[in-house]
Scaffold this motif. Structure first.
Motif, PDB file in Angstrom:
ATOM      1  N   TYR A  38     -12.129  20.115   6.501  1.00  0.00           N
ATOM      2  CA  TYR A  38     -10.937  19.874   5.694  1.00  0.00           C
ATOM      3  C   TYR A  38      -9.842  19.162   6.489  1.00  0.00           C
ATOM      4  N   GLN A  39     -10.166  18.798   7.710  1.00  0.00           N
ATOM      5  CA  GLN A  39      -9.187  18.123   8.569  1.00  0.00           C
ATOM      6  C   GLN A  39      -9.574  16.675   8.836  1.00  0.00           C
ATOM      7  N   ARG A  40     -10.536  16.162   8.081  1.00  0.00           N
ATOM      8  CA  ARG A  40     -11.054  14.816   8.332  1.00  0.00           C
ATOM      9  C   ARG A  40     -10.558  13.777   7.335  1.00  0.00           C
ATOM     10  N   GLY A  41      -9.693  14.192   6.430  1.00  0.00           N
ATOM     11  CA  GLY A  41      -9.132  13.241   5.481  1.00  0.00           C
ATOM     12  C   GLY A  41     -10.066  12.835   4.362  1.00  0.00           C
ATOM     13  N   TYR A  42     -11.115  13.626   4.116  1.00  0.00           N
ATOM     14  CA  TYR A  42     -12.035  13.305   3.025  1.00  0.00           C
ATOM     15  C   TYR A  42     -11.311  13.364   1.681  1.00  0.00           C
ATOM     16  N   LYS A  43     -11.670  12.462   0.782  1.00  0.00           N
ATOM     17  CA  LYS A  43     -11.118  12.450  -0.571  1.00  0.00           C
ATOM     18  C   LYS A  43     -12.135  12.897  -1.616  1.00  0.00           C
ATOM     19  N   TYR A  44     -13.417  12.879  -1.242  1.00  0.00           N
ATOM     20  CA  TYR A  44     -14.471  13.187  -2.208  1.00  0.00           C
ATOM     21  C   TYR A  44     -15.203  14.492  -1.889  1.00  0.00           C
ATOM     22  N   TYR A  45     -14.747  15.205  -0.885  1.00  0.00           N
ATOM     23  CA  TYR A  45     -15.381  16.466  -0.482  1.00  0.00           C
ATOM     24  C   TYR A  45     -14.502  17.643  -0.895  1.00  0.00           C
ATOM     25  N   PHE A  46     -15.110  18.603  -1.616  1.00  0.00           N
ATOM     26  CA  PHE A  46     -14.423  19.816  -2.041  1.00  0.00           C
ATOM     27  C   PHE A  46     -15.327  21.010  -1.733  1.00  0.00           C
ATOM     28  N   GLY A  47     -14.734  22.116  -1.307  1.00  0.00           N
ATOM     29  CA  GLY A  47     -15.548  23.268  -0.941  1.00  0.00           C
ATOM     30  C   GLY A  47     -15.075  24.555  -1.581  1.00  0.00           C
ATOM     31  N   ASP A  91      -6.490  22.500  -2.609  1.00  0.00           N
ATOM     32  CA  ASP A  91      -5.323  21.847  -2.026  1.00  0.00           C
ATOM     33  C   ASP A  91      -5.664  20.382  -1.775  1.00  0.00           C
ATOM     34  N   ASN A  92      -4.760  19.652  -1.143  1.00  0.00           N
ATOM     35  CA  ASN A  92      -4.993  18.208  -1.000  1.00  0.00           C
ATOM     36  C   ASN A  92      -6.022  17.859   0.069  1.00  0.00           C
ATOM     37  N   THR A  93      -6.582  18.875   0.736  1.00  0.00           N
ATOM     38  CA  THR A  93      -7.673  18.624   1.688  1.00  0.00           C
ATOM     39  C   THR A  93      -9.042  18.904   1.071  1.00  0.00           C
TER      40      THR A  93
END
Length: 380
Positions: free
Chosen positions: A119-128, A338-340
């Motif tokens: 969640y610290q890599r700036g992904y926009k398409y990854y959600f967990g 959240d936004n991450t």
């Protein structure tokens, strides 16, 4: 009289996919993901699918091997034409998968990785929806702080994976900051065949508590070899011992008092959980619903809800935006990102095996039992 039969062409299916461990060392867990997703897909298709279109789930066996994962997701997107994905099991497999879906801008709903670093890599398409390692710590510390008069020294080992290293480090920092003495914090082989030398070394330090950050297969071996060398600390914790395969392999008598962390409980009083548990048990003729199945089913609930809200515009970008706006109840509780891409409401209760059952002992707000302390010697 002439009867005219009009053929109505069925709408094209909505293709979603995943690479999951159906063979290899994580196959047992991987099968639970498949079982939960198959159930969820059949349920939504029986209700008419997504705006009249059936869901088609395409799975590729990654053989529990991270080197296969990137190719699998590339194939799912470029050859199979999936417009959304579920994540694989384990962090080591999820990292390359997340890189691929980000590259092709296809959303991923992950239910198999707990590393906070994703969640610290700036992904926009990854959600967990799987709780990150940060979520393990508060329930563990709540219990240990309540036992501070009896527990002073801590021994930690962790598997040589990104998740294991991350959780091991967070455990060490949490205990040190809380005033406990960490006598050892040591990396170990993931999927090892003999942990006796490690356990013998730790036993010689006589810690009050032993914690290992590892997956179920390794925790089974660590427990067996702890028994063999008569290593009986007051607390014995294994990261993923909250898996019925651990209990089945170790047996209720030996497993009594063992602690672990859990992302989902079949006993949770969450919306729709009772119906899911009943349906899963009936479909697969099982007595218990393992936690991987619950977290996988929740991922499907979130993705299918997003697909419905995306309407007729089922582009990967529209689906991604719908997932980002998720605010709903699932079998694991409330989910909102959240936004991450991290679920803001996720938490990881601490459980303990008591009388052959997994009881939640922390946080106290959802506890089903008090802590059993000290842990009985192996075999009672």
């Amino acid at each position: 009289m002439v009867t005219v039969t009009v053929s109505v062409k069925e709408k094209a299916p909505v293709k979603i996919g995943a690479a999951i461990a159906l063979t290899g060392k994580y196959a047992t867990s991987g099968q639970y993901y498949k079982m939960a997703w198959d159930l969820a897909v059949d349920e939504i298709n029986s209700e008419g699918g997504i705006n009249g279109r059936k869901i088609q789930l395409i799975l590729i066996d990654d053989q529990s091997n991270p080197t296969n994962t990137a190719n699998a997701y590339t194939k799912l997107i470029q050859e199979n034409g999936v417009i959304a994905t579920f994540g694989p099991f384990t962090t080591d497999c999820t990292v390359p998968a997340a890189n691929i879906v980000e590259k092709f801008k296809v959303p991923m709903l992950s239910a198999g990785s707990a590393t906070a670093a994703l969640y610290q890599r700036g992904y926009k398409y990854y959600f967990g929806v799987f709780p990150p390692t940060d979520a393990y710590i508060p329930p563990i510390m709540e219990t240990f702080n309540s036992l501070k008069d009896e527990v002073k020294t801590i021994a930690i080992s962790y598997e040589s994976t990104d998740w294991g290293k991350e959780l091991g480090s967070k455990l060490k920092d949490a205990f040190t900051n809380a005033g406990f003495k960490v006598v050892v914090c040591e990396e170990r082989e993931n999927g090892g065949m003999d942990y006796t030398p490690l356990l013998t070394k730790i036993k010689s330090l006589a810690p009050d508590a032993y914690l290992d950050a590892g997956h179920t297969t390794d925790e089974i071996l660590l427990a067996r070899q702890s028994k063999e060398i008569k290593f009986n600390p007051k607390i014995w914790y294994g990261g993923l011992t909250a898996d019925y395969n651990f209990l089945k392999n170790i047996g209720a008598k030996d497993a009594e008092g063992v602690m672990g962390s859990i992302a989902y409980s079949s006993n949770a009083r969450t919306q729709g959980n009772r119906q899911f548990v009943d349906a899963f048990k009936k479909r697969y003729n099982v007595d218990e619903v393992e936690y991987h199945a619950g977290i996988a089913y929740a991922a499907a609930q979130v993705l299918f809800d997003a697909l419905k809200r995306a309407g007729n515009n089922l582009s990967p970008e529209a689906i991604r935006n719908a997932i980002a706006q998720t605010d709903m109840e699932t079998v694991i509780g409330h989910v909102k990102f959240d936004n991450t891409g991290k679920d803001m409401y996720s938490f990881m209760p601490l459980v303990q095996i008591q009388n052959g059952k997994y009881e939640i002992i922390s946080p106290s707000t959802v506890a089903t039992a008090h802590v059993e302390f000290p842990k009985p010697a192996w075999g009672g």
